[in-house]
Write a protein that holds these residues in place. Structure first.
Motif, PDB file in Angstrom:
ATOM      1  N   LEU A   1       0.840  -1.202   0.000  1.00  0.00           N
ATOM      2  CA  LEU A   1       0.000   0.000   0.000  1.00  0.00           C
ATOM      3  C   LEU A   1       0.873   1.250   0.000  1.00  0.00           C
ATOM      4  CD1 LEU A   1      -2.834   1.382   0.396  1.00  0.00           C
ATOM      5  CD2 LEU A   1      -2.374   1.227   2.864  1.00  0.00           C
ATOM      6  N   SER A   2       0.663   2.145  -0.999  1.00  0.00           N
ATOM      7  CA  SER A   2       1.471   3.359  -1.059  1.00  0.00           C
ATOM      8  C   SER A   2       0.846   4.375  -2.006  1.00  0.00           C
ATOM      9  CB  SER A   2       2.886   3.037  -1.538  1.00  0.00           C
ATOM     10  OG  SER A   2       3.683   4.207  -1.623  1.00  0.00           O
ATOM     11  N   ASN A   3       1.191   5.642  -1.802  1.00  0.00           N
ATOM     12  CA  ASN A   3       0.866   6.679  -2.794  1.00  0.00           C
ATOM     13  C   ASN A   3       2.127   7.159  -3.497  1.00  0.00           C
ATOM     14  OD1 ASN A   3       2.070   8.247  -0.780  1.00  0.00           O
ATOM     15  ND2 ASN A   3       0.710   9.987  -1.110  1.00  0.00           N
ATOM     16  N   ASP A   4       3.176   6.343  -3.469  1.00  0.00           N
ATOM     17  CA  ASP A   4       4.455   6.685  -4.095  1.00  0.00           C
ATOM     18  C   ASP A   4       4.826   5.681  -5.182  1.00  0.00           C
ATOM     19  OD1 ASP A   4       4.826   8.816  -2.262  1.00  0.00           O
ATOM     20  OD2 ASP A   4       5.636   7.432  -0.778  1.00  0.00           O
ATOM     21  N   LEU A   5       3.829   5.055  -5.810  1.00  0.00           N
ATOM     22  CA  LEU A   5       4.121   3.981  -6.762  1.00  0.00           C
ATOM     23  C   LEU A   5       4.514   4.566  -8.120  1.00  0.00           C
ATOM     24  CD1 LEU A   5       1.379   1.378  -5.798  1.00  0.00           C
ATOM     25  CD2 LEU A   5       3.766   1.484  -5.084  1.00  0.00           C
ATOM     26  N   SER A   6       5.733   5.052  -8.159  1.00  0.00           N
ATOM     27  CA  SER A   6       6.326   5.642  -9.355  1.00  0.00           C
ATOM     28  C   SER A   6       7.835   5.526  -9.221  1.00  0.00           C
ATOM     29  CB  SER A   6       5.925   7.110  -9.476  1.00  0.00           C
ATOM     30  OG  SER A   6       6.683   7.772 -10.466  1.00  0.00           O
ATOM     31  N   ASP A   7       8.511   5.208 -10.325  1.00  0.00           N
ATOM     32  CA  ASP A   7       9.965   5.016 -10.231  1.00  0.00           C
ATOM     33  C   ASP A   7      10.742   6.325 -10.174  1.00  0.00           C
ATOM     34  OD1 ASP A   7       9.831   5.815 -12.899  1.00  0.00           O
ATOM     35  OD2 ASP A   7      10.078   3.786 -13.675  1.00  0.00           O
TER      36      ASP A   7
ATOM     37  N   SER B   1     -13.398   6.092  -0.960  1.00  0.00           N
ATOM     38  CA  SER B   1     -13.465   6.407   0.464  1.00  0.00           C
ATOM     39  C   SER B   1     -12.672   5.365   1.229  1.00  0.00           C
ATOM     40  CB  SER B   1     -14.918   6.394   0.937  1.00  0.00           C
ATOM     41  OG  SER B   1     -15.441   5.062   0.859  1.00  0.00           O
ATOM     42  N   THR B   2     -12.379   5.666   2.478  1.00  0.00           N
ATOM     43  CA  THR B   2     -11.668   4.689   3.308  1.00  0.00           C
ATOM     44  C   THR B   2     -12.463   3.388   3.395  1.00  0.00           C
ATOM     45  OG1 THR B   2     -10.584   6.408   4.611  1.00  0.00           O
ATOM     46  CG2 THR B   2     -10.779   4.245   5.639  1.00  0.00           C
TER      47      THR B   2
ATOM     48  N   ASP C   1      -6.101   0.624  -8.212  1.00  0.00           N
ATOM     49  CA  ASP C   1      -6.161   2.050  -7.884  1.00  0.00           C
ATOM     50  C   ASP C   1      -7.226   2.314  -6.821  1.00  0.00           C
ATOM     51  OD1 ASP C   1      -5.959   4.815  -7.877  1.00  0.00           O
ATOM     52  OD2 ASP C   1      -5.643   4.909 -10.046  1.00  0.00           O
ATOM     53  N   LEU C   2      -6.788   2.909  -5.708  1.00  0.00           N
ATOM     54  CA  LEU C   2      -7.693   3.265  -4.614  1.00  0.00           C
ATOM     55  C   LEU C   2      -7.921   4.769  -4.524  1.00  0.00           C
ATOM     56  CD1 LEU C   2      -6.079   1.136  -1.726  1.00  0.00           C
ATOM     57  CD2 LEU C   2      -7.816   0.395  -3.354  1.00  0.00           C
TER      58      LEU C   2
ATOM     59  N   TYR D   1      -2.657   4.780  -4.388  1.00  0.00           N
ATOM     60  CA  TYR D   1      -3.401   6.041  -4.394  1.00  0.00           C
ATOM     61  C   TYR D   1      -2.428   7.187  -4.722  1.00  0.00           C
ATOM     62  CZ  TYR D   1      -1.834   6.246   0.550  1.00  0.00           C
ATOM     63  OH  TYR D   1      -1.094   6.249   1.710  1.00  0.00           O
ATOM     64  N   THR D   2      -1.590   6.909  -5.706  1.00  0.00           N
ATOM     65  CA  THR D   2      -0.530   7.819  -6.136  1.00  0.00           C
ATOM     66  C   THR D   2      -1.103   9.015  -6.908  1.00  0.00           C
ATOM     67  OG1 THR D   2       0.966   5.924  -6.310  1.00  0.00           O
ATOM     68  CG2 THR D   2       1.607   7.915  -7.498  1.00  0.00           C
TER      69      THR D   2
END
Length: 582
Positions: A196-202, A256-257, A251-252, A229-230
């Motif tokens: 789980l992350s919002n940083d899923l980018s190289d 909502s939570t 993709d989240l 949720y990048t």
């Protein structure tokens, strides 16, 4: 003036805010506005959505003897934060704290900005005051600084644990944690893991470290999903990671939570790996909603994520020794060499830039630091100055801040008795040039108590030795973990005195520096630090061992993952792996 004010007030009441503002600005250009007019102008700018301009006007009003200074500064601070200009709110926050020392918003902004100002003298005083307050159990002190920023300057695990401030979430409740663990769940034949992350980018440090490991995951040993949720800008900047793993990304972002929780549950995830902890953009409420029977903290936050419901933290015996046990609610899953993953496949290995290209002299010994200025604490500054004084002809090449921050740093250098010409601020470079510039220095000097993390592995990857010292919490022990994993324990000093002594010894012994560089060059392709495939196997073992405990009805508990057999031949750098397929 009164006629102008009356006319502007009428325009304001008629919602003609731009006309009111223009009228008052024209008057102000001729004659400074009265307090009444200044407030009307500030309100007009606020109505127009020009929060930063309004903030400056309220701050100007605060200097009027007839004004409610505390109220004016509070409005200025609030509007500057609304404009997303926290750094520029520092003076307002500091002035407001002088009037109201218990103002939580002002205290939070003051501490946030202080880490970015390179103001050694002010940080020394403020840090000492906050440390004393935390040690005394002061609830206000515990709530004014977020956990990550506390790690920049405080290496005391007990005080790190005392911080209560959380960004974007509420702490978990023990009864919810017990309910999550007791919920019926059918484990699959192989671990089903969700990252789980919002940083899923190289183009983000997290994936720059982790992507090789994800590519080497054995599809027979693990089924993994990337819960994302990048932000769109970070997605667009990606250079290939998202495309390689497109089939695994769920993709989240717009959910909502509650809906995100249900989606993760529907995937049948056995283990949810939170890659954020207390870092920017963390979705704490989602983790604390308990979507998986086993929840694990990894990589993003270097310490115990107080208030976040994770059963385990993936760490190692260096960053979390037995002495750390009282300060963690997470059980330790000790990876065998270093907790930090590294990418040996996609990380660039550019040819080094010359000193001439970087504007550095060929005939001087160059110490360097590429750690963020937030980590340049008074403790770090004092050690660096001691090293520079002991090696008189050396330079310090470092990543600076804005002009104001650099000027403040140079002022402290001068007061410490070191010639400011020996400080060279590094210009902003592209990521490739950043890597290529690293070998031009002779020796990197670490920061304390928060050591280099991604920056240390980058420097070692590029062949630049990093001198560190043993730390007292996770964040301060990372460089030691990395150096041991690459076979360079001789670069880990025991204490401050030993750090200075080793720096001087290496500065005076060019042959020894060459030997260390050659050792690093050999070890890069043989020792565990950069072995993505090896780390993938260790993570898979870790997940299987967690699940086996859960199958047996056992509570999470500390355990160590056995190491894969050592390599006898070097691994290949840049050898592409096919994306793992389910």
């Amino acid at each position: 003036m009164s006629k102008v004010i009356a006319q502007a007030a009428e325009l304001y009441r008629s919602n003609r805010h731009a006309e009111a503002a223009n009228l008052l600005l024209a008057e102000d250009a001729a004659t400074p506005l009265s307090l009444q007019a200044l407030l009307l102008l500030a309100q007009s700018k606020t109505k127009l959505g020009e929060a930063e301009a309004a903030a400056h006007l309220f701050a100007r009003a605060a200097d009027d003897p007839q004004a409610d200074r505390k109220l004016m500064l509070s409005l200025a601070l609030s509007l500057m934060l609304k404009a997303d200009r926290a750094r520029d709110a520092f003076d307002y926050a500091k002035a407001l704290l002088a009037l109201d020392p218990q103002n939580a918003d002002a205290a939070a902004v003051y501490r946030h900005c202080l880490h970015r100002r390179l103001d050694v003298d002010e940080a020394r005083v403020s840090n000492a005051s906050l440390r004393a307050a935390l040690a005394a159990g002061d609830a206000f002190a515990a709530a004014i600084e977020n956990p990550l920023e506390n790690l920049y300057w405080c290496g005391d695990e007990a005080l790190n644990r005392a911080v209560t401030r959380m960004q974007g979430g509420k702490p978990y409740r023990e009864e919810d944690r017990l309910r999550r663990r007791a919920r019926p769940h059918v484990f699959g034949a192989r671990p089903r893991v969700g990252y789980l992350s919002n940083d899923l980018s190289d183009c983000h440090a997290t994936i720059q470290l982790l992507q090789g490991v994800l590519d080497f995951h054995d599809p027979e040993a693990i089924d993994f999903t990337l819960f994302c949720y990048t932000p769109q800008a970070l997605k667009r900047a990606d250079q290939g990671f998202r495309q390689r793993h497109a089939g695994r990304i769920v993709d989240l972002k717009d959910l909502s939570t509650e809906d995100a929780h249900r989606l993760i549950r529907a995937q049948g995830v056995d283990i949810l790996v939170d890659l954020k902890g207390h870092t920017g953009g963390a979705w704490i409420d989602l983790v604390n909603s308990g979507p998986a029977p086993i929840q694990v903290a990894y990589l993003g936050f270097p310490g115990s994520a107080r208030g976040i419901d994770c059963d385990y933290i993936l760490s190692d015996a260096v960053v979390t020794p037995p002495s750390s046990r009282p300060y963690y609610h997470e059980a330790f899953c000790l990876l065998p060499e270093s907790y930090q993953p590294n990418d040996m496949v996609y990380r660039p290995l550019p040819p080094p830039l010359s000193r001439a290209a970087l504007g550095l002299p060929e005939d001087r010994l160059v110490f360097s630091s590429v750690n963020t200025i937030r980590k340049i604490t008074p403790e770090t500054f004092d050690l660096w100055m001691r090293v520079l004084k002991a090696v008189p002809d050396s330079l310090l090449y470092l990543l600076g801040g804005d002009d104001g921050a650099n000027a403040r740093f140079l002022g402290a250098v001068s007061r410490a008795g070191v010639d400011t010409s020996r400080i060279v601020f590094r210009p902003t470079l592209s990521h490739l040039d950043h890597l290529a510039a690293l070998p031009a220095s002779d020796l990197a000097l670490d920061t304390f108590p928060c050591s280099g993390h991604t920056t240390t592995s980058e420097q070692l990857w590029m062949g630049l030795p990093v001198l560190t010292r043993q730390g007292s919490n996770f964040a301060s022990r990372v460089s030691e973990s990395l150096l041991r994993a690459v076979g360079l324990p001789e670069l880990v000093a025991h204490d401050e005195e030993n750090f200075v002594a080793r720096a001087v010894q290496l500065a005076q012994n060019g042959q020894k520096r060459l030997e260390i560089r050659e050792k690093l060059r050999r070890n890069r392709r043989l020792m565990p630090l950069f072995d993505s495939e090896r780390m993938a196997r260790h993570l898979e073992k870790a997940f299987s061992m967690m699940i086996e405990r859960a199958r047996q009805g056992l509570e999470p508990a500390d355990f160590a993952v056995p190491a894969e057999p050592p390599r006898s031949t070097p691994f290949s750098i840049g050898e592409r792996a096919s994306p793992a397929q389910a």
